[in-house]
Design a protein around this motif. Structure first.
Motif, short mmCIF file in Angstrom:
data_model
loop_
_atom_site.label_atom_id
_atom_site.label_comp_id
_atom_site.label_asym_id
_atom_site.label_seq_id
_atom_site.Cartn_x
_atom_site.Cartn_y
_atom_site.Cartn_z
N MET A 122 -36.36 -94.29 42.19
CA MET A 122 -35.97 -94.26 43.59
C MET A 122 -36.55 -95.45 44.34
SD MET A 122 -36.38 -91.08 46.24
CE MET A 122 -38.10 -90.87 45.85
N ARG A 123 -35.74 -96.08 45.16
CA ARG A 123 -36.16 -97.25 45.93
C ARG A 123 -36.27 -96.89 47.40
NH1 ARG A 123 -32.29 -102.12 44.84
NH2 ARG A 123 -33.83 -103.07 46.22
N VAL A 124 -37.23 -97.51 48.07
CA VAL A 124 -37.44 -97.29 49.50
C VAL A 124 -36.93 -98.51 50.27
CG1 VAL A 124 -39.13 -96.79 51.31
CG2 VAL A 124 -39.46 -95.88 48.99
N HIS A 125 -36.20 -98.28 51.34
CA HIS A 125 -35.62 -99.36 52.13
C HIS A 125 -36.16 -99.30 53.56
CE1 HIS A 125 -32.43 -99.98 49.04
NE2 HIS A 125 -32.62 -98.68 48.86
N LYS A 126 -36.21 -100.44 54.20
CA LYS A 126 -36.60 -100.52 55.59
C LYS A 126 -35.36 -100.81 56.43
CE LYS A 126 -41.40 -101.91 54.93
NZ LYS A 126 -42.48 -102.89 55.27
N LEU A 127 -34.94 -99.81 57.19
CA LEU A 127 -33.77 -99.96 58.03
C LEU A 127 -34.15 -100.61 59.36
CD1 LEU A 127 -32.01 -96.50 57.51
CD2 LEU A 127 -31.63 -98.64 56.28
N PRO A 128 -33.24 -101.35 59.96
CA PRO A 128 -33.56 -101.99 61.24
C PRO A 128 -33.71 -100.96 62.35
CG PRO A 128 -31.24 -102.27 60.71
CD PRO A 128 -31.88 -101.67 59.49
N ALA A 129 -34.60 -101.25 63.28
CA ALA A 129 -34.78 -100.38 64.44
C ALA A 129 -33.68 -100.68 65.45
CB ALA A 129 -36.15 -100.61 65.07
N VAL A 130 -32.86 -99.68 65.75
CA VAL A 130 -31.73 -99.84 66.66
C VAL A 130 -31.90 -98.85 67.81
CG1 VAL A 130 -29.23 -99.77 66.92
CG2 VAL A 130 -30.24 -100.54 64.76
N SER A 131 -31.97 -99.36 69.03
CA SER A 131 -32.11 -98.50 70.21
C SER A 131 -30.75 -98.13 70.76
CB SER A 131 -32.94 -99.20 71.28
OG SER A 131 -32.21 -100.29 71.83
N ARG A 132 -30.73 -97.22 71.71
CA ARG A 132 -29.46 -96.79 72.32
C ARG A 132 -28.79 -97.95 73.04
NH1 ARG A 132 -27.77 -91.56 73.42
NH2 ARG A 132 -26.07 -91.37 74.95
N ASN A 133 -29.59 -98.83 73.65
CA ASN A 133 -29.04 -99.97 74.37
C ASN A 133 -28.36 -100.99 73.44
OD1 ASN A 133 -29.92 -98.97 76.84
ND2 ASN A 133 -31.90 -100.01 76.70
N ASP A 134 -28.66 -100.89 72.13
CA ASP A 134 -28.06 -101.81 71.17
C ASP A 134 -26.72 -101.33 70.64
OD1 ASP A 134 -30.30 -103.50 71.30
OD2 ASP A 134 -31.38 -102.31 69.81
N VAL A 135 -26.29 -100.13 71.06
CA VAL A 135 -25.04 -99.56 70.58
C VAL A 135 -23.99 -99.66 71.69
CG1 VAL A 135 -23.89 -97.52 69.66
CG2 VAL A 135 -26.28 -97.98 69.09
N VAL A 136 -22.89 -100.34 71.40
CA VAL A 136 -21.81 -100.51 72.38
C VAL A 136 -20.67 -99.57 72.00
CG1 VAL A 136 -20.25 -102.12 73.50
CG2 VAL A 136 -22.50 -102.90 72.71
N LEU A 137 -20.67 -98.37 72.58
CA LEU A 137 -19.61 -97.39 72.37
C LEU A 137 -19.27 -96.77 73.71
CD1 LEU A 137 -20.82 -95.54 69.13
CD2 LEU A 137 -18.94 -97.16 69.31
N SER A 138 -18.13 -96.13 73.77
CA SER A 138 -17.74 -95.47 75.01
C SER A 138 -18.68 -94.30 75.29
CB SER A 138 -16.31 -94.96 74.90
OG SER A 138 -16.23 -93.91 73.94
N LYS A 139 -18.74 -93.89 76.56
CA LYS A 139 -19.58 -92.75 76.93
C LYS A 139 -19.16 -91.49 76.20
CE LYS A 139 -20.89 -94.36 81.56
NZ LYS A 139 -20.87 -94.05 83.02
N ALA A 140 -17.85 -91.33 76.00
CA ALA A 140 -17.35 -90.13 75.31
C ALA A 140 -17.82 -90.10 73.86
CB ALA A 140 -15.83 -90.09 75.38
N THR A 141 -17.79 -91.25 73.19
CA THR A 141 -18.23 -91.30 71.79
C THR A 141 -19.73 -91.08 71.69
OG1 THR A 141 -16.44 -92.84 71.26
CG2 THR A 141 -18.26 -92.70 69.71
N MET A 142 -20.52 -91.68 72.58
CA MET A 142 -21.96 -91.47 72.57
C MET A 142 -22.30 -90.01 72.85
SD MET A 142 -23.36 -94.29 71.72
CE MET A 142 -25.08 -94.02 72.15
#
Length: 253
Positions: A122-142
């Motif tokens: 099993m391998r361990v990965h480091k995922l990028p830190a993504v905040s809510r402000n970094d996600v561009v989606l419609s209000k309905a989708t969020m």
């Protein structure tokens, strides 16, 4: 030296000739647990233990290789009484709990080799830190993500206590480049105390068999990518619905 069979306590007394177990220096293997330094895991070893200072017990650890990948066997030898049985159960519960804690809040993957389909460690990965402000989606989708992921997690234990299912799954679908993987990173980064199991490059039918929690697909002919997210060492699927990132958001129960 690679072992293809586990070593047992009985091997110490019944083996003969070239199969006699011999003492050797301790060998360790570095196991990636997502920290700065790998965990120095012992390959083979035996511990002689005194329960309550007077009752003998022995614990043997043995690593061996199978066609499905490396395996570990733990064998406990104790006297046939209640105290010995209680020690064995407590010991196994302890190492199971400790093993879960190593991968808590981390992203791991299980990969297959091209030869014979055997699995690697099993391998361990480091995922990028993504905040809510970094996600561009419609209000309905969020709002759908909030309801079916983050709000669900807050109520998950209460739902299970009431006899309801603690499992849900979300399918992110849309054309390539619409941000499906980015949304997965956002969800994974904002679910603390959860283990993430990455699934990549597997055919759709294999993905379906493994019951993914989050699956990202561009079109029906592409190979699937996904991630399981759970609150235990073996991840449970979290959320069930559909979020369209390339058009009007839709939710299917």
């Amino acid at each position: 030296m690679v072992e293809f069979l586990p070593m047992k306590l009985s091997d110490l007394t019944t083996s003969e000739g070239k199969h006699v177990v011999q003492l050797a220096p301790v060998q360790r293997q570095g196991i990636d647990i997502g920290e700065d330094e790998p965990y120095p895991s012992i390959n083979n070893g035996i511990w002689l233990i005194a329960i309550d200072d007077d009752m003998p017990a022995a614990v043997m650890l043995s690593k061996f290789l199978t066609r499905y990948g490396p395996m570990v066997q733990v064998e406990i030898g104790h006297l046939p009484n209640e105290l010995g049985h209680a020690f064995a159960k407590r010991f196994l519960r302890t190492i199971q709990a400790q093993g879960k804690s190593y991968y808590r809040n981390k992203a791991v993957s299980f990969e297959s080799t091209e030869f014979g389909g055997t699995q690697e460690t099993m391998r361990v990965h480091k995922l990028p830190a993504v905040s809510r402000n970094d996600v561009v989606l419609s209000k309905a989708t969020m709002a759908q993500l909030d309801t079916h992921i983050f709000d669900f997690v807050k109520c998950r234990e209460e739902l299970k206590r009431l006899g309801q299912s603690g499992r849900k799954g979300i399918l992110l679908h849309g054309h390539p480049g619409t941000g499906k993987t980015h949304v997965v990173h956002y969800i994974a980064a904002n679910l603390p105390e959860h283990t993430k199991v990455l699934v990549a490059g597997a055919p759709p039918q294999i993905i379906a068999g493994s019951r993914p929690g989050l699956d990202t697909r561009g079109d029906r002919h592409r190979r699937c990518r996904g991630v399981l997210i759970g609150s235990s060492a073996v991840a449970e699927p979290l959320a069930a619905g559909s979020v369209d990132l390339s058009g009007p958001p839709s939710l299917q129960k």
